[in-house]
Design a protein around this motif. Structure first.
Motif, PDB file in Angstrom:
ATOM      1  N   LEU A  13       0.826  -1.209   0.000  1.00 55.87           N
ATOM      2  CA  LEU A  13       0.000   0.000   0.000  1.00 55.87           C
ATOM      3  C   LEU A  13       0.861   1.260   0.000  1.00 55.87           C
ATOM      4  O   LEU A  13       0.517   2.257  -0.650  1.00 55.87           O
ATOM      5  CB  LEU A  13      -0.926  -0.001   1.212  1.00 55.87           C
ATOM      6  N   ASP A  14       1.973   1.221   0.705  1.00 55.20           N
ATOM      7  CA  ASP A  14       2.882   2.363   0.724  1.00 55.20           C
ATOM      8  C   ASP A  14       3.445   2.627  -0.664  1.00 55.20           C
ATOM      9  O   ASP A  14       3.533   3.776  -1.113  1.00 55.20           O
ATOM     10  CB  ASP A  14       4.005   2.106   1.730  1.00 55.20           C
ATOM     11  N   ARG A  15       3.821   1.554  -1.366  1.00 56.27           N
ATOM     12  CA  ARG A  15       4.377   1.721  -2.724  1.00 56.27           C
ATOM     13  C   ARG A  15       3.310   2.230  -3.682  1.00 56.27           C
ATOM     14  O   ARG A  15       3.584   3.065  -4.550  1.00 56.27           O
ATOM     15  CB  ARG A  15       4.936   0.372  -3.218  1.00 56.27           C
ATOM     16  N   ILE A  16       2.087   1.759  -3.551  1.00 58.43           N
ATOM     17  CA  ILE A  16       0.994   2.241  -4.402  1.00 58.43           C
ATOM     18  C   ILE A  16       0.764   3.732  -4.177  1.00 58.43           C
ATOM     19  O   ILE A  16       0.579   4.508  -5.122  1.00 58.43           O
ATOM     20  CB  ILE A  16      -0.295   1.437  -4.123  1.00 58.43           C
ATOM     21  N   GLY A  17       0.795   4.151  -2.903  1.00 55.18           N
ATOM     22  CA  GLY A  17       0.625   5.577  -2.605  1.00 55.18           C
ATOM     23  C   GLY A  17       1.689   6.429  -3.256  1.00 55.18           C
ATOM     24  O   GLY A  17       1.386   7.506  -3.807  1.00 55.18           O
ATOM     25  N   GLU A  18       2.935   5.983  -3.233  1.00 54.49           N
ATOM     26  CA  GLU A  18       4.020   6.739  -3.856  1.00 54.49           C
ATOM     27  C   GLU A  18       3.819   6.858  -5.366  1.00 54.49           C
ATOM     28  O   GLU A  18       4.013   7.932  -5.948  1.00 54.49           O
ATOM     29  CB  GLU A  18       5.358   6.060  -3.560  1.00 54.49           C
ATOM     30  N   LEU A  19       3.438   5.762  -6.001  1.00 55.17           N
ATOM     31  CA  LEU A  19       3.250   5.778  -7.457  1.00 55.17           C
ATOM     32  C   LEU A  19       2.114   6.704  -7.859  1.00 55.17           C
ATOM     33  O   LEU A  19       2.210   7.440  -8.847  1.00 55.17           O
ATOM     34  CB  LEU A  19       2.986   4.353  -7.956  1.00 55.17           C
ATOM     35  N   LEU A  20       1.012   6.650  -7.113  1.00 56.91           N
ATOM     36  CA  LEU A  20      -0.129   7.504  -7.454  1.00 56.91           C
ATOM     37  C   LEU A  20       0.178   8.972  -7.210  1.00 56.91           C
ATOM     38  O   LEU A  20      -0.293   9.846  -7.956  1.00 56.91           O
ATOM     39  CB  LEU A  20      -1.356   7.068  -6.646  1.00 56.91           C
ATOM     40  N   GLU A  21       0.960   9.257  -6.187  1.00 58.41           N
ATOM     41  CA  GLU A  21       1.349  10.644  -5.922  1.00 58.41           C
ATOM     42  C   GLU A  21       2.284  11.177  -6.991  1.00 58.41           C
ATOM     43  O   GLU A  21       2.343  12.391  -7.242  1.00 58.41           O
ATOM     44  CB  GLU A  21       2.003  10.743  -4.547  1.00 58.41           C
ATOM     45  N   GLU A  22       3.024  10.285  -7.656  1.00 61.38           N
ATOM     46  CA  GLU A  22       3.912  10.699  -8.747  1.00 61.38           C
ATOM     47  C   GLU A  22       3.142  10.980 -10.035  1.00 61.38           C
ATOM     48  O   GLU A  22       3.734  11.398 -11.030  1.00 61.38           O
ATOM     49  CB  GLU A  22       4.955   9.618  -9.004  1.00 61.38           C
ATOM     50  N   GLY A  23       1.819  10.749 -10.009  1.00 64.13           N
ATOM     51  CA  GLY A  23       0.998  11.061 -11.178  1.00 64.13           C
ATOM     52  C   GLY A  23       0.520   9.846 -11.950  1.00 64.13           C
ATOM     53  O   GLY A  23      -0.201   9.995 -12.941  1.00 64.13           O
TER      54      GLY A  23
END
Length: 584
Positions: free
Chosen positions: A278-288
Motif C-alpha cells: 500500500l505504501d508503494r501504491i501511494g508513492e506511485l499515485l502521488e507521482e501522477g
C-alpha cells in the motif's frame, strides 16, 4: 528520406513526416504478420484469378489500407499483373503518390450518404484512362448508411470488367450480410509482438536511432498489436528523448511504470506484506500514475509470470523473462493457481474501475484482498509443500468425512442385499440411522405385516376403473401411472411397482400423486395413500425375505378365480360394465 524543405517568406522550414507514413508497406513482403492474407493474394495475382470485390477487416494499424494500395499497384503495374508491384513504373509511382485518377480512395465516414454512392455508381461505368483497372478503395465502409449500402449492392455484385472494389473496415459485424456475401473476405490479425519488435529494430537501424531492447518491448506492449500505434508512439518518444530511446522515456510518455517497480509491488503481495504494498501504491499515485494504468501493468506482468511458470519453453518467455533471475524467483514463489487467482482479482478490479468515482480505493481493496489471501487460491504453506492445491483440498475433504464417520463407530457394514428405496406413506415412517444390524425398509416391512390377499385382489379388480378416472382427471398422469402395477395393498394404502424410474419419479410428484390418491379414495370408499417402488427392488426384497403368504396367496387366488370365473364377468370386473359390449 522523410523530410521536405519548404521556403516560406524567405525562411527555410522543415516538414517532418510521421514514421508510419514513411514506413508504410509498399509490397506484400513488407506487410508483416499477415502472411495468411498476402500469400493468398500473391497466388491469385500470379494466376490471374483475382476477384472483383474484396473485404479487408481487422483491428486498426494492421495493414488493411496498405494492402489495398499494394493490390491496386499489383493489378495495374506496367510489368504485371504480378504478385508484387515493381514500385518503379509510372503506374506504381502515381498510385504511391495518390495522383492516379483511376485509383480512388474514399473515406466512407465522410462520404456515407446515398448521394455519394449514387455518384460513384454512375462513374463506375467509365473505363480507366491510364491503367488496366479502376480500383475503388472504400475505407471504414461500415459507416455507410443503409440506403447507401442498398445503392451499392447491384454495382458491387456485377461491376464492369475493368473495376475492382476493395472495402476496408474495423467493424465487419456492422456490414449487411448482402455486402459481405458479394466479397472475398480477408481477416487481418493483430501483429505478433516478436514480428513488431523485429520490424522496430529494422526501422531504428535505418533511421539511426539508438534504442534499448527493453524500450522497444515497452513500445510493442503499449501498441497492442497495431503497427501504426507502435510507430506513432516511437515518434512521440523520439520527440521526448531525441535520438536515444530507453525504457524510462517510453514509460514517461505512456504513463506506465517500470517492471522493476511492478516487481517490487508484486513481490510484496506474494509475501503478504500489505503495508509495504500500500505504501508503494501511494508513492506511485502521488507521482501522477493513474490507478487504472497501474492495474493494467500489473495484469500484463502477472500474465507473463503465469506463462513463464506454465510454459517456460515458449520463445516469448525466453526472450523477455528468462534473462532476469528475479522473474524466475518471483514466478517460482507462487503457482499457476495462485497467479490465476491474482489475475482474476485484478481483472475484476479493472472492470469495476470503469464505473468507480474513486478507482484508487478499488486498487487498494484488491491489494489488501490479495495480501490476506483469496480463499480460492492456494496458501503459502500449500505452495511451499510442493503439493497441488486441488490434491490438498481433496485430502482435507477426505479427513472431514473420516471424522464424520468416526461418530458412527457402532455402524456395521452394509447388507449384501440393498434395501429398496420407496417413498414413505407418512413422515413418521422415514428410515432410521444405521444400527448394528441392518433392518428392512419400514414401508415394505409394514406392507409385509399388514397386506392381505383380499385387499390386493380388490385393488386389482378396481384398478382399471382407477386408471380410467385418472385419465379423465389428467391424461398425462394416466400415461405415467399405466406403467405401474399394484403388487400389495392394505386397508388404506396401495403399493405400486414400476419398471422404469422415470415413470415412478413422475408419478411421485406431489401434484400427480394427489390426483391418484383422490381417485383411489373415491373408488375404494376410504382414504388411500399411494406408495411406489421399483419392480427390481420389490422382487429382490421378496426373494431375500421370508414373506407371508399374503401376496403369494393374492396371486394364487387371483389366478384360481380367473380360471373359474366367466370370461364375460371377468371383463366386466376388469374394465367396467359401460366399456363391455357382448355379441354372439
Amino acid at each position: 528520406m522523410h523530410q521536405h524543405h519548404v521556403s516560406f517568406f524567405g525562411v527555410l522550414l522543415v516538414s517532418y513526416r510521421a514514421l508510419y507514413r514513411v514506413w508504410r508497406p509498399q509490397t506484400f513482403s513488407d506487410l508483416i504478420g499477415q502472411e495468411h492474407v498476402t500469400q493468398t493474394l500473391k497466388n491469385a495475382l500470379s494466376e490471374g484469378h483475382f476477384s472483383h470485390a474484396y473485404l479487408f477487416s481487422g483491428p486498426r494499424g494492421t495493414g488493411k489500407t496498405s494492402a489495398a494500395k499494394i493490390m491496386a499497384k499489383a493489378v495495374n503495374c506496367l510489368r504485371g499483373p504480378a504478385p508484387e508491384p515493381c514500385n518503379d513504373c509510372e503506374a506504381c509511382s502515381k498510385i504511391t503518390d495518390a495522383s492516379l485518377m483511376d485509383v480512388v480512395e474514399i473515406d466512407a465516414a465522410s462520404n456515407r450518404g446515398v448521394d455519394e454512392i449514387r455518384d460513384l455508381r454512375d462513374k463506375v461505368k467509365y473505363a480507366p484512362t491510364e491503367v488496366r483497372y479502376k480500383v475503388y478503395i472504400v475505407d471504414e465502409v461500415h459507416m455507410l448508411t443503409a440506403e447507401a449500402f442498398n445503392a451499392l449492392l447491384k454495382t458491387l455484385e456485377e461491376p464492369p470488367e475493368h473495376v475492382i472494389f476493395i472495402l476496408a473496415t474495423t467493424e465487419p459485424h456492422k456490414l449487411p450480410s448482402t455486402i459481405i456475401s458479394r466479397c472475398q473476405r480477408f481477416s487481418f490479425r493483430r501483429i505478433a509482438k516478436n514480428h513488431m519488435l523485429a520490424r522496430l529494430h529494422v526501422i531504428c537501424d535505418a533511421q539511426g536511432i539508438e534504442a534499448d531492447d527493453s524500450a522497444l518491448a515497452a513500445v510493442v506492449q503499449a501498441a497492442d498489436g497495431g503497427m501504426r500505434d507502435a510507430l506513432s508512439l516511437l515518434d512521440q518518444v523520439l520527440a521526448f528523448s531525441k535520438d536515444r530511446i530507453d525504457e524510462s522515456a517510453v514509460l514517461a510518455v505512456t504513463g506506465s511504470v517500470s517492471r522493476q517497480v511492478l516487481g517490487d509491488l508484486l513481490e510484496s503481495v506474494v509475501k503478504r506484506d500489505a503495508a509495504t504494498a500500500l505504501d508503494r501504491i501511494g508513492e506511485l499515485l502521488e507521482e501522477g500514475l493513474e490507478a487504472e494504468r497501474l492495474v493494467q501493468d500489473l495484469i500484463h506482468l502477472c500474465r507473463d509470470l503465469l506463462v513463464m511458470l506454465a510454459a517456460p519453453e515458449l520463445e516469448e518467455v525466453k526472450n523477455r523473462m528468462s534473462m532476469d533471475e528475479r522473474w524466475t524467483r518471483l514466478s517460482e514463489a507462487g503457482s499457476v493457481e495462485s497467479f490465476h487467482s491474482v489475475l482474476d482479482t485484478l481483472i475484476r478490479t479493472q472492470q469495476q474501475m470503469k464505473w468507480a468515482a474513486h478507482p484508487r480505493i478499488l486498487l487498494e481493496m484488491a491489494v489488501v484482498q490479495l495480501c490476506q489471501g483469496d480463499p480460492s487460491s492456494a496458501s503459502s504453506e500449500e505452495v511451499s509443500s510442493g503439493e497441488q492445491p486441488d490434491l490438498l483440498r481433496l485430502k482435507k475433504r477426505v479427513q472431514q468425512l473420516e471424522e464424520r464417520l468416526a461418530k458412527w463407530s457402532g455402524a456395521a457394514a452394509p447388507a449384501s442385499a440393498p434395501s429398496p428405496q420407496v417413498s414413505p406413506p407418512s413422515p413418521q415412517e422415514r428410515p432410521s440411522p444405521p444400527s448394528a444390524e441392518p433392518a428392512p425398509s419400514p414401508s415394505l416391512d409394514r406392507f409385509l405385516r399388514q397386506a392381505s390377499a383380499e385387499c390386493l385382489q380388490r385393488v386389482r379388480q378396481q384398478w382399471p376403473e382407477v386408471l380410467s378416472r385418472v385419465k379423465e382427471q389428467k391424461i398425462t398422469v394416466h400415461a405415467w401411472l399405466i406403467n405401474g402395477e399394484p403388487v400389495a395393498a392394505t386397508e388404506n394404502s396401495v403399493l405400486v411397482a414400476f419398471k422404469n424410474s422415470i415413470h415412478r419419479e413422475t408419478t411421485e410428484k406431489e401434484a400427480n400423486k394427489s390426483i391418484i390418491q383422490q381417485v383411489m379414495s373415491r373408488i375404494f370408499g376410504s382414504s388411500q395413500q399411494l406408495v411406489t417402488v421399483m419392480s427390481s427392488d420389490w422382487d429382490r426384497y421378496k426373494a431375500s425375505s421370508e414373506i407371508s403368504a399374503t401376496t403369494d396367496d393374492a396371486f394364487e387366488s387371483r389366478s384360481e378365480s380367473e380360471e373359474k370365473a366367466d370370461p364375460v364377468q371377468r371383463a366386466v370386473d376388469w374394465f367396467g360394465e359401460e366399456m363391455i359390449e357382448v355379441t354372439d
